[in-house]
Design a protein around this motif. Structure first.
Motif, PDB file in Angstrom:
ATOM      1  N   VAL A 112       7.658  -6.542  12.543  1.00 48.79           N
ATOM      2  CA  VAL A 112       8.879  -5.752  12.644  1.00 48.79           C
ATOM      3  C   VAL A 112       9.566  -5.975  13.992  1.00 48.79           C
ATOM      4  O   VAL A 112      10.786  -5.849  14.108  1.00 48.79           O
ATOM      5  CB  VAL A 112       8.579  -4.251  12.403  1.00 48.79           C
ATOM      6  N   CYS A 113       8.781  -6.326  14.995  1.00 49.27           N
ATOM      7  CA  CYS A 113       9.340  -6.566  16.325  1.00 49.27           C
ATOM      8  C   CYS A 113       8.357  -7.445  17.107  1.00 49.27           C
ATOM      9  O   CYS A 113       7.650  -6.964  17.990  1.00 49.27           O
ATOM     10  CB  CYS A 113       9.588  -5.248  17.048  1.00 49.27           C
ATOM     11  N   PRO A 114       8.306  -8.744  16.782  1.00 45.33           N
ATOM     12  CA  PRO A 114       7.284  -9.612  17.384  1.00 45.33           C
ATOM     13  C   PRO A 114       7.477  -9.888  18.865  1.00 45.33           C
ATOM     14  O   PRO A 114       6.604 -10.480  19.489  1.00 45.33           O
ATOM     15  CB  PRO A 114       7.401 -10.904  16.562  1.00 45.33           C
ATOM     16  N   SER A 115       8.584  -9.418  19.443  1.00 43.55           N
ATOM     17  CA  SER A 115       8.771  -9.579  20.890  1.00 43.55           C
ATOM     18  C   SER A 115       7.970  -8.561  21.693  1.00 43.55           C
ATOM     19  O   SER A 115       7.847  -8.680  22.910  1.00 43.55           O
ATOM     20  CB  SER A 115      10.255  -9.452  21.245  1.00 43.55           C
ATOM     21  N   LEU A 116       7.400  -7.570  21.015  1.00 41.83           N
ATOM     22  CA  LEU A 116       6.565  -6.575  21.687  1.00 41.83           C
ATOM     23  C   LEU A 116       5.144  -7.090  21.862  1.00 41.83           C
ATOM     24  O   LEU A 116       4.635  -7.821  21.014  1.00 41.83           O
ATOM     25  CB  LEU A 116       6.524  -5.274  20.878  1.00 41.83           C
ATOM     26  N   THR A 117       4.496  -6.663  22.938  1.00 45.65           N
ATOM     27  CA  THR A 117       3.071  -6.923  23.074  1.00 45.65           C
ATOM     28  C   THR A 117       2.319  -6.000  22.115  1.00 45.65           C
ATOM     29  O   THR A 117       2.875  -5.001  21.631  1.00 45.65           O
ATOM     30  CB  THR A 117       2.591  -6.642  24.500  1.00 45.65           C
ATOM     31  N   PRO A 118       1.048  -6.291  21.834  1.00 43.34           N
ATOM     32  CA  PRO A 118       0.295  -5.372  20.972  1.00 43.34           C
ATOM     33  C   PRO A 118       0.265  -3.939  21.500  1.00 43.34           C
ATOM     34  O   PRO A 118       0.393  -2.989  20.715  1.00 43.34           O
ATOM     35  CB  PRO A 118      -1.109  -5.997  20.954  1.00 43.34           C
ATOM     36  N   LEU A 119       0.127  -3.772  22.806  1.00 37.67           N
ATOM     37  CA  LEU A 119       0.110  -2.415  23.366  1.00 37.67           C
ATOM     38  C   LEU A 119       1.475  -1.753  23.225  1.00 37.67           C
ATOM     39  O   LEU A 119       1.572  -0.552  22.952  1.00 37.67           O
ATOM     40  CB  LEU A 119      -0.322  -2.456  24.837  1.00 37.67           C
ATOM     41  N   ALA A 120       2.544  -2.527  23.405  1.00 32.97           N
ATOM     42  CA  ALA A 120       3.887  -1.971  23.246  1.00 32.97           C
ATOM     43  C   ALA A 120       4.173  -1.595  21.799  1.00 32.97           C
ATOM     44  O   ALA A 120       4.959  -0.673  21.533  1.00 32.97           O
ATOM     45  CB  ALA A 120       4.925  -2.959  23.761  1.00 32.97           C
ATOM     46  N   LEU A 121       3.550  -2.303  20.860  1.00 32.97           N
ATOM     47  CA  LEU A 121       3.715  -1.946  19.458  1.00 32.97           C
ATOM     48  C   LEU A 121       3.187  -0.541  19.195  1.00 32.97           C
ATOM     49  O   LEU A 121       3.761   0.215  18.405  1.00 32.97           O
ATOM     50  CB  LEU A 121       2.997  -2.958  18.563  1.00 32.97           C
ATOM     51  N   LEU A 122       2.111  -0.169  19.861  1.00 33.97           N
ATOM     52  CA  LEU A 122       1.576   1.183  19.714  1.00 33.97           C
ATOM     53  C   LEU A 122       2.583   2.215  20.215  1.00 33.97           C
ATOM     54  O   LEU A 122       2.788   3.257  19.582  1.00 33.97           O
ATOM     55  CB  LEU A 122       0.256   1.312  20.479  1.00 33.97           C
ATOM     56  N   LEU A 177       8.361   6.436  16.757  1.00 33.54           N
ATOM     57  CA  LEU A 177       8.866   6.670  15.408  1.00 33.54           C
ATOM     58  C   LEU A 177       8.015   7.682  14.634  1.00 33.54           C
ATOM     59  O   LEU A 177       8.235   7.887  13.437  1.00 33.54           O
ATOM     60  CB  LEU A 177       8.901   5.347  14.634  1.00 33.54           C
ATOM     61  N   CYS A 178       7.049   8.276  15.313  1.00 33.34           N
ATOM     62  CA  CYS A 178       6.106   9.206  14.674  1.00 33.34           C
ATOM     63  C   CYS A 178       5.352   8.527  13.534  1.00 33.34           C
ATOM     64  O   CYS A 178       5.080   9.133  12.484  1.00 33.34           O
ATOM     65  CB  CYS A 178       6.825  10.458  14.171  1.00 33.34           C
ATOM     66  N   VAL A 179       5.027   7.247  13.750  1.00 30.42           N
ATOM     67  CA  VAL A 179       4.237   6.460  12.807  1.00 30.42           C
ATOM     68  C   VAL A 179       2.830   6.335  13.367  1.00 30.42           C
ATOM     69  O   VAL A 179       2.656   6.032  14.553  1.00 30.42           O
ATOM     70  CB  VAL A 179       4.876   5.067  12.609  1.00 30.42           C
ATOM     71  N   ASP A 180       1.822   6.557  12.524  1.00 31.77           N
ATOM     72  CA  ASP A 180       0.458   6.644  13.044  1.00 31.77           C
ATOM     73  C   ASP A 180      -0.424   5.470  12.642  1.00 31.77           C
ATOM     74  O   ASP A 180      -1.654   5.580  12.631  1.00 31.77           O
ATOM     75  CB  ASP A 180      -0.197   7.963  12.623  1.00 31.77           C
ATOM     76  N   ALA A 221      -8.630  -3.320  24.523  1.00 32.80           N
ATOM     77  CA  ALA A 221      -7.593  -2.491  25.139  1.00 32.80           C
ATOM     78  C   ALA A 221      -6.740  -1.821  24.069  1.00 32.80           C
ATOM     79  O   ALA A 221      -6.364  -0.641  24.191  1.00 32.80           O
ATOM     80  CB  ALA A 221      -6.718  -3.348  26.061  1.00 32.80           C
ATOM     81  N   VAL A 222      -6.429  -2.557  23.011  1.00 35.96           N
ATOM     82  CA  VAL A 222      -5.686  -1.982  21.887  1.00 35.96           C
ATOM     83  C   VAL A 222      -6.476  -0.854  21.251  1.00 35.96           C
ATOM     84  O   VAL A 222      -5.946   0.234  20.966  1.00 35.96           O
ATOM     85  CB  VAL A 222      -5.368  -3.068  20.838  1.00 35.96           C
ATOM     86  N   SER A 223      -7.761  -1.081  21.042  1.00 39.08           N
ATOM     87  CA  SER A 223      -8.607  -0.071  20.415  1.00 39.08           C
ATOM     88  C   SER A 223      -8.623   1.223  21.220  1.00 39.08           C
ATOM     89  O   SER A 223      -8.469   2.323  20.664  1.00 39.08           O
ATOM     90  CB  SER A 223     -10.032  -0.606  20.262  1.00 39.08           C
ATOM     91  N   ALA A 224      -8.781   1.089  22.533  1.00 35.77           N
ATOM     92  CA  ALA A 224      -8.856   2.272  23.392  1.00 35.77           C
ATOM     93  C   ALA A 224      -7.540   3.039  23.394  1.00 35.77           C
ATOM     94  O   ALA A 224      -7.508   4.273  23.282  1.00 35.77           O
ATOM     95  CB  ALA A 224      -9.232   1.857  24.813  1.00 35.77           C
ATOM     96  N   LYS A 225      -6.436   2.312  23.529  1.00 34.48           N
ATOM     97  CA  LYS A 225      -5.137   2.982  23.576  1.00 34.48           C
ATOM     98  C   LYS A 225      -4.797   3.601  22.226  1.00 34.48           C
ATOM     99  O   LYS A 225      -4.285   4.737  22.160  1.00 34.48           O
ATOM    100  CB  LYS A 225      -4.053   1.986  23.997  1.00 34.48           C
ATOM    101  N   GLY A 279      -4.052   8.430  18.804  1.00 38.46           N
ATOM    102  CA  GLY A 279      -4.180   8.863  17.423  1.00 38.46           C
ATOM    103  C   GLY A 279      -3.505   7.932  16.439  1.00 38.46           C
ATOM    104  O   GLY A 279      -3.020   8.361  15.384  1.00 38.46           O
ATOM    105  N   ILE A 280      -3.475   6.633  16.782  1.00 38.76           N
ATOM    106  CA  ILE A 280      -2.864   5.636  15.923  1.00 38.76           C
ATOM    107  C   ILE A 280      -3.956   4.756  15.317  1.00 38.76           C
ATOM    108  O   ILE A 280      -4.858   4.296  16.027  1.00 38.76           O
ATOM    109  CB  ILE A 280      -1.850   4.778  16.707  1.00 38.76           C
ATOM    110  N   GLU A 281      -3.876   4.521  14.028  1.00 39.04           N
ATOM    111  CA  GLU A 281      -4.865   3.699  13.333  1.00 39.04           C
ATOM    112  C   GLU A 281      -4.415   2.238  13.307  1.00 39.04           C
ATOM    113  O   GLU A 281      -3.261   1.945  13.011  1.00 39.04           O
ATOM    114  CB  GLU A 281      -5.050   4.193  11.902  1.00 39.04           C
ATOM    115  N   VAL A 282      -5.336   1.346  13.625  1.00 37.69           N
ATOM    116  CA  VAL A 282      -5.080  -0.079  13.473  1.00 37.69           C
ATOM    117  C   VAL A 282      -5.545  -0.450  12.069  1.00 37.69           C
ATOM    118  O   VAL A 282      -6.740  -0.439  11.770  1.00 37.69           O
ATOM    119  CB  VAL A 282      -5.812  -0.911  14.542  1.00 37.69           C
ATOM    120  N   LEU A 283      -4.596  -0.772  11.223  1.00 39.14           N
ATOM    121  CA  LEU A 283      -4.913  -1.004   9.817  1.00 39.14           C
ATOM    122  C   LEU A 283      -5.542  -2.366   9.584  1.00 39.14           C
ATOM    123  O   LEU A 283      -6.496  -2.502   8.831  1.00 39.14           O
ATOM    124  CB  LEU A 283      -3.642  -0.900   8.967  1.00 39.14           C
ATOM    125  N   SER A 284      -4.969  -3.395  10.232  1.00 40.74           N
ATOM    126  CA  SER A 284      -5.425  -4.742   9.916  1.00 40.74           C
ATOM    127  C   SER A 284      -5.048  -5.718  11.007  1.00 40.74           C
ATOM    128  O   SER A 284      -4.196  -5.443  11.854  1.00 40.74           O
ATOM    129  CB  SER A 284      -4.804  -5.220   8.589  1.00 40.74           C
TER     130      SER A 284
END
Length: 278
Positions: free
Chosen positions: A17-27, A33-36, A57-61, A66-71
């Protein structure tokens, strides 16, 4: 058809949806957007998920927010099983587990050459799933099998994927990924909500395109001009009992180049909720 409540929708952000973001910025984007829930990728250049420290680092953040990493998306081409794929699958399984993901997305060969049905193709698909089962299960991961609806795809239909999953007794390890674009591109009618772990949504608006000619680059966000029947597919899936995440996955540079792509996602969510009420 009965109208499912928009409250049943659980939106997620695929990194596409926005590949210019880093993985941490995606969170951070998801939280804004209140998306979890989010999906990370290994195919978006510098912002791909590529190493263990990054995944941790993604996992910890994500856990703190309270955001789930789906895949992690995706192992490709998962159904061409060889030494290279074994190594790739093991590496991605480690990364997916390290970032706290539930699953690894599995995409079949789609290289522009026509792949005709054959016993050897079916055998290789089952071989790949059997081997992947042994790689994914020790990490507590599932595999989300995503049939690609293009006419030249080596795995185009969900029924074919399910037959292979059942043949290797893989129902506890593998689920379908229902992509509204590929469902329409393949001309599929049947839905498998109870065997679907994730949905990808995107729209196609170009009125000049035939459904069999659509490409990833034509995929925008879901809006009033969508030709794929996203609202109808969502209605059918929700009415039939699907309660999994619904992840935005546009591939069009017209979305990526927007001044505020996240606001466009917000508008798409509002459109979908409103359309489901009608």
């Amino acid at each position: 058809m009965s109208h499912p409540s928009p409250d049943l929708l659980r939106f997620a952000l695929n990194h596409m949806v926005c590949p210019s973001l880093t993985p941490l910025a995606l969170l951070d984007a998801a939280a804004s957007l209140c998306v979890d829930a989010v999906e990370l990728r290994n195919d978006i250049g510098d912002n791909s998920l590529t190493h263990l420290e990054q995944a941790k680092a993604v996992s910890a953040k994500a856990a703190a927010m309270g955001i789930e990493v789906l895949s992690v998306n995706a192992l490709y081409p998962f159904n061409i099983w060889n030494d290279e794929r074994v190594a790739q699958a093991k590496e991605l399984a480690h990364l997916a587990a390290a970032c706290g993901a539930k699953a690894l997305v599995l995409c079949p060969l789609n290289d522009g050459t026509q792949v005709d049905p054959s016993a050897s193709k079916d055998k290789e698909l089952r071989q790949a799933l059997q081997a992947l089962k042994e790689i994914l299960e020790p990490h507590g991961l599932q595999g989300y099998v995503e049939p690609l609806g293009f006419p030249v795809s080596s795995l185009r239909f969900k029924q074919e994927a399910l037959a292979a999953i059942d043949a290797i007794d893989g129902v506890d390890c593998f689920q379908l990924l229902h992509d509204t674009f590929h469902h329409r591109s393949a001309g599929e009618q049947r839905l498998y909500p109870q065997r679907t772990g994730l949905m990808h949504i995107s729209g196609v608006e170009d009125p000049s395109l035939n459904f069999t000619d659509m490409l990833d680059g034509d995929r925008v966000l879901v809006g009033p001009k969508d030709r794929l029947g996203n609202i109808e597919q969502l209605q059918q899936m929700l009415v039939a009992g699907y309660r999994g995440p619904i992840s935005f996955e546009p591939f069009s540079e017209t979305v990526w180049s927007l001044a505020d792509p996240l606001n466009a996602v917000k508008e798409s969510m509002a459109h979908i909720r409103q359309a489901l009420r009608q």
